[in-house]
Design a protein around this motif. Structure first.
Motif, PDB file in Angstrom:
ATOM      1  N   ILE A  78      57.850   3.999  -6.256  1.00 60.08           N
ATOM      2  CA  ILE A  78      58.006   4.275  -4.833  1.00 60.08           C
ATOM      3  C   ILE A  78      57.142   3.322  -4.002  1.00 60.08           C
ATOM      4  CG2 ILE A  78      57.665   6.006  -3.034  1.00 60.08           C
ATOM      5  CD1 ILE A  78      60.090   6.436  -4.909  1.00 60.08           C
ATOM      6  N   ARG A  79      55.926   3.028  -4.466  1.00 59.08           N
ATOM      7  CA  ARG A  79      55.090   2.057  -3.745  1.00 59.08           C
ATOM      8  C   ARG A  79      55.744   0.684  -3.729  1.00 59.08           C
ATOM      9  NH1 ARG A  79      50.847   4.554  -6.686  1.00 59.08           N
ATOM     10  NH2 ARG A  79      50.756   2.759  -8.098  1.00 59.08           N
ATOM     11  N   PHE A  80      56.458   0.368  -4.787  1.00 61.13           N
ATOM     12  CA  PHE A  80      57.171  -0.908  -4.896  1.00 61.13           C
ATOM     13  C   PHE A  80      58.397  -0.942  -3.969  1.00 61.13           C
ATOM     14  CE2 PHE A  80      60.732  -3.091  -7.116  1.00 61.13           C
ATOM     15  CZ  PHE A  80      60.255  -4.391  -7.091  1.00 61.13           C
ATOM     16  N   SER A  81      58.750   0.218  -3.419  1.00 58.36           N
ATOM     17  CA  SER A  81      59.949   0.380  -2.577  1.00 58.36           C
ATOM     18  C   SER A  81      61.230   0.247  -3.386  1.00 58.36           C
ATOM     19  CB  SER A  81      59.956  -0.622  -1.409  1.00 58.36           C
ATOM     20  OG  SER A  81      58.846  -0.406  -0.555  1.00 58.36           O
ATOM     21  N   GLY A  82      61.157   0.709  -4.639  1.00 59.45           N
ATOM     22  CA  GLY A  82      62.354   0.724  -5.454  1.00 59.45           C
ATOM     23  C   GLY A  82      63.332   1.780  -4.968  1.00 59.45           C
ATOM     24  N   ALA A  83      64.616   1.547  -5.195  1.00 65.59           N
ATOM     25  CA  ALA A  83      65.643   2.506  -4.794  1.00 65.59           C
ATOM     26  C   ALA A  83      65.440   3.822  -5.542  1.00 65.59           C
ATOM     27  CB  ALA A  83      67.033   1.950  -5.088  1.00 65.59           C
ATOM     28  N   ALA A  84      65.713   4.935  -4.861  1.00 64.83           N
ATOM     29  CA  ALA A  84      65.564   6.251  -5.471  1.00 64.83           C
ATOM     30  C   ALA A  84      66.743   7.114  -5.043  1.00 64.83           C
ATOM     31  CB  ALA A  84      64.235   6.888  -5.059  1.00 64.83           C
ATOM     32  N   VAL A  85      67.423   7.711  -6.012  1.00 62.24           N
ATOM     33  CA  VAL A  85      68.643   8.474  -5.771  1.00 62.24           C
ATOM     34  C   VAL A  85      68.312   9.951  -5.586  1.00 62.24           C
ATOM     35  CG1 VAL A  85      70.885   9.132  -6.725  1.00 62.24           C
ATOM     36  CG2 VAL A  85      69.977   6.831  -7.145  1.00 62.24           C
ATOM     37  N   PRO A  86      68.673  10.556  -4.456  1.00 66.24           N
ATOM     38  CA  PRO A  86      68.408  11.984  -4.251  1.00 66.24           C
ATOM     39  C   PRO A  86      69.174  12.839  -5.260  1.00 66.24           C
ATOM     40  CG  PRO A  86      69.001  10.893  -2.186  1.00 66.24           C
ATOM     41  CD  PRO A  86      69.332   9.938  -3.290  1.00 66.24           C
ATOM     42  N   VAL A 128      87.537  14.219   1.917  1.00 68.95           N
ATOM     43  CA  VAL A 128      86.516  14.570   0.934  1.00 68.95           C
ATOM     44  C   VAL A 128      85.218  13.871   1.343  1.00 68.95           C
ATOM     45  CG1 VAL A 128      88.198  14.891  -0.916  1.00 68.95           C
ATOM     46  CG2 VAL A 128      87.043  12.677  -0.671  1.00 68.95           C
ATOM     47  N   PHE A 129      84.106  14.309   0.771  1.00 68.51           N
ATOM     48  CA  PHE A 129      82.803  13.761   1.141  1.00 68.51           C
ATOM     49  C   PHE A 129      82.711  12.280   0.820  1.00 68.51           C
ATOM     50  CE2 PHE A 129      78.310  12.811   0.246  1.00 68.51           C
ATOM     51  CZ  PHE A 129      77.721  13.256   1.426  1.00 68.51           C
ATOM     52  N   TRP A 130      83.144  11.901  -0.398  1.00 70.82           N
ATOM     53  CA  TRP A 130      83.020  10.518  -0.834  1.00 70.82           C
ATOM     54  C   TRP A 130      84.276   9.753  -0.454  1.00 70.82           C
ATOM     55  CZ3 TRP A 130      78.227   9.485  -2.025  1.00 70.82           C
ATOM     56  CH2 TRP A 130      77.417  10.472  -2.603  1.00 70.82           C
ATOM     57  N   SER A 131      84.339   9.326   0.815  1.00 70.82           N
ATOM     58  CA  SER A 131      85.512   8.611   1.284  1.00 70.82           C
ATOM     59  C   SER A 131      85.138   7.737   2.476  1.00 70.82           C
ATOM     60  CB  SER A 131      86.614   9.607   1.671  1.00 70.82           C
ATOM     61  OG  SER A 131      87.838   8.936   1.901  1.00 70.82           O
ATOM     62  N   HIS A 132      86.126   7.091   3.061  1.00 71.54           N
ATOM     63  CA  HIS A 132      85.904   6.233   4.216  1.00 71.54           C
ATOM     64  C   HIS A 132      85.315   7.040   5.378  1.00 71.54           C
ATOM     65  CE1 HIS A 132      88.558   2.540   3.229  1.00 71.54           C
ATOM     66  NE2 HIS A 132      88.352   3.211   2.100  1.00 71.54           N
ATOM     67  N   ARG A 133      84.451   6.398   6.145  1.00 72.56           N
ATOM     68  CA  ARG A 133      83.897   7.006   7.357  1.00 72.56           C
ATOM     69  C   ARG A 133      83.911   5.939   8.455  1.00 72.56           C
ATOM     70  NH1 ARG A 133      78.484   9.965   4.843  1.00 72.56           N
ATOM     71  NH2 ARG A 133      79.605  11.130   3.212  1.00 72.56           N
ATOM     72  N   MET A 138      78.793   5.352  -0.474  1.00 71.00           N
ATOM     73  CA  MET A 138      78.032   5.650  -1.683  1.00 71.00           C
ATOM     74  C   MET A 138      76.689   4.938  -1.681  1.00 71.00           C
ATOM     75  SD  MET A 138      80.728   5.941  -4.839  1.00 71.00           S
ATOM     76  CE  MET A 138      81.844   7.349  -4.927  1.00 71.00           C
ATOM     77  N   ILE A 139      76.647   3.695  -1.239  1.00 68.45           N
ATOM     78  CA  ILE A 139      75.378   2.977  -1.163  1.00 68.45           C
ATOM     79  C   ILE A 139      74.412   3.731  -0.249  1.00 68.45           C
ATOM     80  CG2 ILE A 139      74.264   0.893  -0.268  1.00 68.45           C
ATOM     81  CD1 ILE A 139      76.674  -0.692  -1.259  1.00 68.45           C
ATOM     82  N   GLU A 140      74.911   4.188   0.885  1.00 72.46           N
ATOM     83  CA  GLU A 140      74.056   4.895   1.846  1.00 72.46           C
ATOM     84  C   GLU A 140      73.611   6.250   1.312  1.00 72.46           C
ATOM     85  OE1 GLU A 140      74.409   6.866   6.321  1.00 72.46           O
ATOM     86  OE2 GLU A 140      75.831   5.315   5.697  1.00 72.46           O
ATOM     87  N   GLU A 141      74.546   7.055   0.834  1.00 73.24           N
ATOM     88  CA  GLU A 141      74.221   8.420   0.411  1.00 73.24           C
ATOM     89  C   GLU A 141      73.349   8.448  -0.839  1.00 73.24           C
ATOM     90  OE1 GLU A 141      74.762  11.195   1.917  1.00 73.24           O
ATOM     91  OE2 GLU A 141      76.182  10.622   3.486  1.00 73.24           O
TER      92      GLU A 141
END
Length: 271
Positions: free
Chosen positions: A98-106, A173-178, A187-190
């Protein structure tokens, strides 16, 4: 400076998203995990106390992650090495990542897993761009063992309900165009995966998927390659396998090679 038994966050970050990503095993305690319920991209959660039960399920080189990169991860890594598995510890653990600012998936964004510990996804058959790009993103950054079901468009929702599969890239559906964003963007954002290389790739995918060649010069190339693959394969899963290599190449170009050019030599020898 990591020891020979450790891997630095920077080095691990260079591996994530490529076919050479190790199996990342998160062994944080429930108490530590409750403080930050995010995961390194593509990682799996396992209890350190049960390592004897699950170590045989690790198929390749592994990186073990605990809260601070100390006793839990080193103990588990030592156990894996005893079982013949090449295993390293993430230097500094999750805190250093996290200090490295690595990506983290909720964790809450991850679908439920099946009996084989896989996320299961369903979408329309005959994929071309978004429905190949999204599976690539999921397998490289979210769940390497993810299962994808390609079915007729009219059956996507019912198949999702009957088989516990998460629908994507269909309407409502949730995972679709917005708006102007395609499913790959969403998906990249969420999933908390935003990075310069993925943002560059997302622009190419968005342009190809929404007929916007103005978004990036590479859009036409992705469209051509995607349509070519769709003509080469009748089997959607075979097309997905081929598409994985295509997106691996585009991602590495976005990450490492955008400044490189290639020109045919036009000078005569000796000039």
């Amino acid at each position: 400076m990591p020891s020979f038994l450790e891997i630095s966050p920077d080095k691990l970050n260079r591996l994530i998203g490529t076919p050479n990503t190790p199996v990342i095993v998160d062994v944080r305690t429930e108490e530590d995990f409750a403080r930050d319920r995010r995961l390194l991209p593509g990682s799996i959660r396992r209890r350190h106390k049960d390592v004897a039960d699950w170590c045989c399920q690790i198929a390749g080189p592994a990186v073990v992650v605990c809260q601070a990169g100390r006793k839990l991860s080193h103990g588990v890594a030592a156990y894996l090495r005893h079982a013949g598995i090449d295993a390293e510890v993430l230097e500094g653990g999750f805190e250093a990542w996290i200090r490295f600012s690595g990506a983290a998936v909720p964790e809450e964004k991850l679908p439920a897993r099946d009996a084989q510990d896989r996320t299961v996804w369903v979408t329309r058959s005959r994929p071309k761009i978004d429905r190949i790009a999204c599976p690539w993103l999921i397998r490289r950054f979210v769940d390497p063992s993810a299962l994808f079901l390609f079915v007729p468009a009219a059956d996507v929702s019912l198949v999702g309900e009957r088989f516990g599969a998460t629908p994507f890239d269909i309407e409502e559906v949730f995972w679709s165009h917005r708006g102007e964003l395609c499913t790959f963007d969403v998906m990249i954002e969420e999933f908390g995966l935003a990075s310069e290389p993925l943002s560059r790739l997302a622009a190419i995918v968005r342009g190809a998927d929404t007929a916007r060649p103005d978004l990036a010069p590479e859009v036409a190339g992705l469209v051509a390659a995607s349509l070519g693959l769709s003509r080469m394969f009748n089997d959607d899963l075979e097309q997905l396998d081929a598409g994985m290599l295509l997106y691996d190449a585009f991602y590495r170009w976005c990450r490492d090679a955008t400044g490189e050019t290639h020109n045919w030599p036009n000078q005569k020898k000796g000039q």
